[in-house]
Scaffold this motif. Structure first.
Motif, short mmCIF file in Angstrom:
data_model
loop_
_atom_site.label_atom_id
_atom_site.label_comp_id
_atom_site.label_asym_id
_atom_site.label_seq_id
_atom_site.Cartn_x
_atom_site.Cartn_y
_atom_site.Cartn_z
N THR A 1 51.59 73.35 33.26
CA THR A 1 51.98 74.36 32.29
C THR A 1 51.08 75.59 32.37
N HIS A 2 49.89 75.45 32.96
CA HIS A 2 48.99 76.59 33.11
C HIS A 2 47.96 76.24 34.19
N VAL A 3 47.17 77.25 34.58
CA VAL A 3 46.19 77.11 35.65
C VAL A 3 44.80 77.42 35.11
N ALA A 4 43.83 76.60 35.49
CA ALA A 4 42.43 76.83 35.12
C ALA A 4 41.58 76.76 36.38
N ILE A 5 40.80 77.80 36.64
CA ILE A 5 40.02 77.88 37.87
C ILE A 5 38.53 77.84 37.55
N HIS B 1 34.72 90.38 46.63
CA HIS B 1 35.53 90.82 45.50
C HIS B 1 36.95 90.29 45.70
N PHE B 2 37.42 89.50 44.74
CA PHE B 2 38.74 88.87 44.92
C PHE B 2 39.42 88.75 43.55
N PRO B 3 40.66 89.25 43.42
CA PRO B 3 41.40 89.19 42.14
C PRO B 3 41.92 87.77 41.88
N LEU B 4 41.05 86.90 41.43
CA LEU B 4 41.33 85.47 41.38
C LEU B 4 42.45 85.12 40.41
N VAL B 5 42.34 85.59 39.18
CA VAL B 5 43.35 85.25 38.17
C VAL B 5 44.71 85.82 38.55
N GLN B 6 44.73 87.07 38.99
CA GLN B 6 46.01 87.68 39.35
C GLN B 6 46.64 86.96 40.54
N THR B 7 45.82 86.56 41.51
CA THR B 7 46.34 85.86 42.69
C THR B 7 47.01 84.55 42.31
N LEU B 8 46.35 83.75 41.47
CA LEU B 8 46.94 82.46 41.09
C LEU B 8 48.12 82.63 40.15
N LEU C 1 52.27 80.97 36.46
CA LEU C 1 51.77 80.28 35.27
C LEU C 1 50.60 81.06 34.65
N PRO C 2 50.41 80.95 33.33
CA PRO C 2 49.23 81.55 32.70
C PRO C 2 47.97 81.01 33.37
N THR C 3 47.02 81.89 33.64
CA THR C 3 45.84 81.52 34.44
C THR C 3 44.56 82.04 33.80
N MET C 4 43.52 81.21 33.82
CA MET C 4 42.19 81.65 33.42
C MET C 4 41.19 81.19 34.46
N ALA C 5 40.01 81.84 34.49
CA ALA C 5 38.99 81.48 35.47
C ALA C 5 37.61 81.56 34.83
N VAL C 6 36.71 80.72 35.33
CA VAL C 6 35.34 80.67 34.84
C VAL C 6 34.45 80.25 36.02
N ASN C 7 33.19 80.60 35.97
CA ASN C 7 32.27 80.14 37.00
C ASN C 7 32.25 78.62 37.05
N ASP C 8 32.12 78.05 38.24
CA ASP C 8 32.24 76.60 38.40
C ASP C 8 31.12 75.83 37.71
N ALA C 9 29.89 76.35 37.78
CA ALA C 9 28.79 75.64 37.13
C ALA C 9 28.87 75.77 35.60
N GLN C 10 29.35 76.90 35.12
CA GLN C 10 29.58 77.04 33.69
C GLN C 10 30.64 76.03 33.23
N ALA C 11 31.70 75.91 34.02
CA ALA C 11 32.75 74.94 33.69
C ALA C 11 32.20 73.52 33.69
N LEU D 1 39.30 71.80 30.22
CA LEU D 1 38.92 71.77 28.81
C LEU D 1 38.90 73.17 28.21
N LEU D 2 38.31 74.11 28.92
CA LEU D 2 38.24 75.49 28.41
C LEU D 2 39.62 76.10 28.30
N ALA D 3 40.49 75.83 29.28
CA ALA D 3 41.84 76.37 29.24
C ALA D 3 42.64 75.79 28.07
N GLN D 4 42.33 74.54 27.73
CA GLN D 4 43.02 73.87 26.63
C GLN D 4 42.39 74.20 25.28
N GLY D 5 41.33 75.02 25.30
CA GLY D 5 40.67 75.41 24.06
C GLY D 5 39.84 74.33 23.43
N GLU D 6 39.34 73.42 24.25
CA GLU D 6 38.57 72.29 23.73
C GLU D 6 37.10 72.36 24.18
#
Length: 289
Positions: free
Chosen positions: A57-61, A85-92, A98-108, A284-289
């Motif tokens: 239903t959505h994408v989380a990177i 430099h890469f347009p990550l959210v727009q690319t996915l 699908l609605p897409t969000m992105a966050v640094n991997d270690a932060q996630a 979890l972040l994409a689901q707001g949890e």
């Protein structure tokens, strides 16, 4: 709600479907493209997500590097084959619709590991020692990302002002010394040209230089942990990544940290979610949890 979670690292790309109960299914992996072109990363991501996207239903990177306004800015371009430099959210979003969000991997990953411990603590740090060295900080139950996405990039703090040049442009960063790439770069003589995995195997066989290289990495990470403790007064530091989770590494880090004054001691533990922490944290972040 099913999340198509994607983890972009310096060595591999991973994707999986993550259900609302955090069950991972249909996990797939591809090597991170060595090419310096955005087209190569886009093509790899397309191949990775195509078999999965219709079930989400959505994408989380979760991605290495700085994520700012949906754009991937590589603080150490070497970790992504030269990509800066890469347009990550727009690319996915374009690839999946699908609605897409992105966050640094270690932060996630920090968020996932915090959620696994949330009944016990409110302040923690996560450090991943892998191709690079990354981190994430949770303070008073909130993930710190920073106004520009830089918060938690602990691998780019100073370890040795006379150390090797880091891919970020500074000299002597923790990442340049303690990471898998840093360990391999320091190898000499019969270990020259070996990757970190091989060096760990040789260390287990009691190869003297290999043992020194691994021990030096662990000592640098222990000093980083003492700095993080002094900065955040965290209750726990969680260690992840291919180097961080290698057999015997955490014990070495603990032994070096134990040599620091008592004020800098903090509970250490291996990542609960192991190598899936980034995927789960992004979901979890994409689901707001």
């Amino acid at each position: 709600m099913t999340t198509l979670a994607i983890d972009i690292g310096g060595t591999k790309l991973a994707a999986a479907l993550v259900d609302s109960d955090l069950q991972i299914r249909d996990r797939r992996e591809l090597p991170t493209p060595a090419s310096k072109t955005p087209d190569a990363l886009r093509a790899a991501l397309k191949a990775l997500v195509e078999p999965l996207q219709t079930q989400a239903t959505h994408v989380a990177i979760a991605s290495t590097g700085i994520i700012r306004d949906g754009v991937l800015l590589a603080i150490n371009p070497l970790n992504l084959g030269g990509l800066v430099h890469f347009p990550l959210v727009q690319t996915l979003n374009d690839l999946t619709g699908l609605p897409t969000m992105a966050v640094n991997d270690a932060q996630a990953a920090a968020w996932a590991e915090y959620r696994a411990l949330a009944d016990e603590i409110s302040d923690m740090a996560f450090i991943t020692v892998s191709t690079g060295v990354g981190g994430g900080v949770v303070s008073n139950g909130k993930l710190l990302t920073g106004s520009g996405g830089l918060a938690g990039h602990l691998g780019h703090t100073l370890a040795d002002p006379h150390g090797p040049l880091c891919g970020c442009g500074r000299v002597g960063c923790v990442e340049a010394i303690a990471s898998g790439r840093g360990i391999a770069a320091a190898a000499r003589d019969d270990l020259a040209g070996c990757d970190a995995k091989t060096i760990f195997v040789r260390a287990a066989q009691r190869h003297e230089q290999a043992m020194r290289l691994v021990a030096h990495s662990a000592a640098v990470v222990a000093r980083l942990i003492a700095d993080v403790k002094a900065t955040t007064d965290c209750q726990c530091v969680v260690i992840g990544g291919s180097v961080g989770l290698a057999e015997g590494y955490l014990v070495l880090v603990e032994s070096y940290l134990a040599q620091a004054p008592l004020a800098y001691h903090v509970k250490l533990q291996a990542a609960h979610y192991r190598h899936d922490a980034g995927l789960l944290g992004a979901a979890l972040l994409a689901q707001g949890e």
